[in-house]
Design a protein around this motif. Sequence first.
Motif, mmCIF file in Angstrom:
data_model
loop_
_atom_site.group_PDB
_atom_site.id
_atom_site.type_symbol
_atom_site.label_atom_id
_atom_site.label_comp_id
_atom_site.label_asym_id
_atom_site.label_seq_id
_atom_site.Cartn_x
_atom_site.Cartn_y
_atom_site.Cartn_z
ATOM 1 N N GLN A 1 82.198 -53.099 -18.485
ATOM 2 C CA GLN A 1 82.124 -53.421 -17.072
ATOM 3 C C GLN A 1 83.501 -53.624 -16.463
ATOM 4 O O GLN A 1 83.647 -53.547 -15.241
ATOM 5 C CB GLN A 1 81.276 -54.669 -16.867
ATOM 6 C CG GLN A 1 79.821 -54.505 -17.305
ATOM 7 C CD GLN A 1 79.004 -55.706 -16.930
ATOM 8 O OE1 GLN A 1 78.864 -56.042 -15.766
ATOM 9 N NE2 GLN A 1 78.482 -56.383 -17.939
ATOM 10 N N TYR B 1 86.470 -52.004 -12.324
ATOM 11 C CA TYR B 1 85.234 -52.665 -12.731
ATOM 12 C C TYR B 1 84.039 -51.913 -12.157
ATOM 13 O O TYR B 1 84.150 -51.130 -11.206
ATOM 14 C CB TYR B 1 85.226 -54.137 -12.299
ATOM 15 C CG TYR B 1 85.264 -54.369 -10.803
ATOM 16 C CD1 TYR B 1 86.480 -54.403 -10.127
ATOM 17 C CD2 TYR B 1 84.094 -54.571 -10.069
ATOM 18 C CE1 TYR B 1 86.536 -54.634 -8.764
ATOM 19 C CE2 TYR B 1 84.140 -54.794 -8.713
ATOM 20 C CZ TYR B 1 85.362 -54.828 -8.060
ATOM 21 O OH TYR B 1 85.406 -55.054 -6.702
ATOM 22 N N ASN C 1 80.666 -53.608 -12.100
ATOM 23 C CA ASN C 1 79.611 -54.529 -11.689
ATOM 24 C C ASN C 1 79.900 -55.082 -10.299
ATOM 25 O O ASN C 1 80.838 -55.849 -10.108
ATOM 26 C CB ASN C 1 79.512 -55.673 -12.705
ATOM 27 C CG ASN C 1 78.315 -56.577 -12.458
ATOM 28 O OD1 ASN C 1 77.698 -56.537 -11.404
ATOM 29 N ND2 ASN C 1 77.993 -57.392 -13.441
ATOM 30 N N PHE D 1 80.385 -59.005 -9.540
ATOM 31 C CA PHE D 1 81.597 -59.778 -9.799
ATOM 32 C C PHE D 1 82.152 -60.298 -8.477
ATOM 33 O O PHE D 1 82.288 -59.540 -7.509
ATOM 34 C CB PHE D 1 82.665 -58.936 -10.484
ATOM 35 C CG PHE D 1 82.364 -58.606 -11.922
ATOM 36 C CD1 PHE D 1 82.666 -57.347 -12.433
ATOM 37 C CD2 PHE D 1 81.829 -59.552 -12.781
ATOM 38 C CE1 PHE D 1 82.406 -57.030 -13.762
ATOM 39 C CE2 PHE D 1 81.566 -59.251 -14.106
ATOM 40 C CZ PHE D 1 81.847 -57.990 -14.592
ATOM 41 N N PHE E 1 88.108 -62.566 -9.726
ATOM 42 C CA PHE E 1 88.849 -61.737 -10.669
ATOM 43 C C PHE E 1 90.107 -62.477 -11.106
ATOM 44 O O PHE E 1 90.737 -63.175 -10.318
ATOM 45 C CB PHE E 1 89.221 -60.399 -10.028
ATOM 46 C CG PHE E 1 88.028 -59.642 -9.529
ATOM 47 C CD1 PHE E 1 87.553 -59.852 -8.240
ATOM 48 C CD2 PHE E 1 87.363 -58.748 -10.346
ATOM 49 C CE1 PHE E 1 86.436 -59.179 -7.776
ATOM 50 C CE2 PHE E 1 86.248 -58.066 -9.897
ATOM 51 C CZ PHE E 1 85.783 -58.281 -8.613
ATOM 52 N N SER F 1 86.678 -62.382 -4.261
ATOM 53 C CA SER F 1 86.244 -61.092 -3.715
ATOM 54 C C SER F 1 86.317 -61.047 -2.189
ATOM 55 O O SER F 1 86.202 -59.975 -1.603
ATOM 56 C CB SER F 1 84.817 -60.774 -4.174
ATOM 57 O OG SER F 1 83.933 -61.770 -3.732
ATOM 58 N N ALA G 1 86.773 -60.637 -15.035
ATOM 59 C CA ALA G 1 85.952 -60.810 -13.843
ATOM 60 C C ALA G 1 84.791 -61.730 -14.162
ATOM 61 O O ALA G 1 84.360 -61.839 -15.310
ATOM 62 C CB ALA G 1 85.435 -59.448 -13.360
ATOM 63 N N THR G 2 84.301 -62.383 -13.129
ATOM 64 C CA THR G 2 83.210 -63.324 -13.340
ATOM 65 C C THR G 2 82.238 -63.289 -12.159
ATOM 66 O O THR G 2 82.588 -62.899 -11.061
ATOM 67 C CB THR G 2 83.759 -64.750 -13.538
ATOM 68 O OG1 THR G 2 82.690 -65.649 -13.791
ATOM 69 C CG2 THR G 2 84.519 -65.234 -12.315
ATOM 70 N N THR G 3 81.020 -63.684 -12.449
ATOM 71 C CA THR G 3 80.023 -63.864 -11.401
ATOM 72 C C THR G 3 79.807 -65.372 -11.216
ATOM 73 O O THR G 3 80.563 -66.181 -11.749
ATOM 74 C CB THR G 3 78.701 -63.205 -11.800
ATOM 75 O OG1 THR G 3 78.200 -63.872 -12.983
ATOM 76 C CG2 THR G 3 78.905 -61.737 -12.130
ATOM 77 N N THR H 1 84.154 -61.657 -18.144
ATOM 78 C CA THR H 1 84.113 -60.358 -18.806
ATOM 79 C C THR H 1 85.528 -59.802 -18.777
ATOM 80 O O THR H 1 86.110 -59.677 -17.694
ATOM 81 C CB THR H 1 83.153 -59.395 -18.100
ATOM 82 O OG1 THR H 1 81.845 -59.966 -18.079
ATOM 83 C CG2 THR H 1 83.107 -58.058 -18.827
#
Lengths: 114, 111
Positions: B3, B25, B27, B30, B33, B52, B92-94, B100
């Motif tokens: 991803q 990336y 996804n 995300f 970052f 973002s 990156a993260t949600t 990730t």
Amino acid sequence: SAVISQKPSRDICQRGTSLTIQCQVDSQVTMMFWYRQQPGQSLTLIATANQGSEATYESGFVIDKFPISRPNLTFSTLTVSNMSPEDSSIYLCSLGVAGVGEQFFGPGTRLTVL
Amino acid sequence: DQQVKQNSPSLSVQEGRISILNCDYTNSMFDYFLWYKKYPAEGPTFLISISSIKDKNEDGRFTVFLNKSAKHLSLHIVPSQPGDSAVYFCAATTESGQLTFGSGTQLTVLP
């Protein structure tokens, strides 16, 4: 920022044995994670260590192989069970702060399985 | 399925020049970052991040640019110094907070 320590820093182990890695943080943290970095590859999340309950494992990782304990908010252990040479990696713990995207990593444990 | 991708495993730059490290990336979930720097035998060290909702974040010699439509971010280091030589990981993260990571780029700054 929190100080994170890991023990051991490195180890060489025989196939079929198990190794427990300790992660100690000098302050109480909400989120602790365990990662693996195989040779030449990126960091892969193994699991989230939950205080007082079972860890949450990522796809491809199971509790029987990587049992995790987190008895309190400052300490966690990861055990690599029944090791094979494919388990040779750097294992890292990290801590996260709720509401903050950054995670902070320990120095890592370099494991070599013969 | 990667991803987060860093397609350049290595980069060499002359001291004093600009280093540009790239990351892509896939996804769209995300929303945050990060860039980490890693020296041998040490854990990754957080360097800089970007939400973002922004397209640029600057901290001293380090600037991160985010192009959401292209799902691309880059890290600029100006001027590059020999001490910047390390492996740089994009992550990156949600909302879950789980990171990730990309596969890393080895930056070498030549004196």
